[in-house]
Design a protein around this motif. Structure first.
Motif: not given
Length: 134
Positions: A99-105, A112-122
């Motif tokens: 997802x980070x690679x997708x956001x770099x592109x 990708x943003x919403x998915x990342x927020x589900x697995x990262x710290x607050x």
């Protein structure tokens, strides 16, 4: 009166080959796309990407997305969708990298943003959302 039913796509010029018709049906999310794409020549990254979307078996779908990324490492749809498959199978670290690679592109990929927020710290999630909103 002709009964209502699914319309057949027709090429404007010449005869549509399996690849062209498969990709066109895929754009319409028409399940007929899969049969055309399976017969398509060449079986390039674009065909494999569309086949992965129709694939119900997550293992086979993952293999298709991985093949797409070997040919085109920046293919955002493959990055996001493969990340989702990885996350569903507990591979969240790998999913996050995709997802980070997708956001770099493309920093505007909401999924990708919403998915990342589900697995990262607050705190990380807040930073990700703020970058997205900017």
């Amino acid at each position: 009166m002709k009964p209502a039913g699914p319309q057949e796509l027709v090429a404007f010029l010449g005869k549509g080959d399996d690849r062209s018709l498969g990709l066109a049906y895929a754009e319409l999310a028409d399940p007929r796309a899969r049969d055309y794409l399976l017969r398509a020549t060449p079986q390039d990254a674009l065909v494999r990407l569309r086949l992965a979307v129709f694939e119900r078996d997550p293992v086979r779908a993952a293999r298709l997305y991985e093949a797409v990324l070997e040919e085109n490492p920046g293919e955002t749809a493959a990055l996001v969708n493969l990340g989702a498959i990885y996350a569903q199978t507990g591979r969240t670290v790998e999913a996050g990298h995709l997802w980070e690679r997708a956001l770099e592109t493309n920093p505007a990929i909401e999924e990708a943003v919403l998915n990342l927020t589900q697995i990262r710290t607050k705190a990380e999630s807040r930073a990700i959302l703020m970058r997205y909103l900017e």
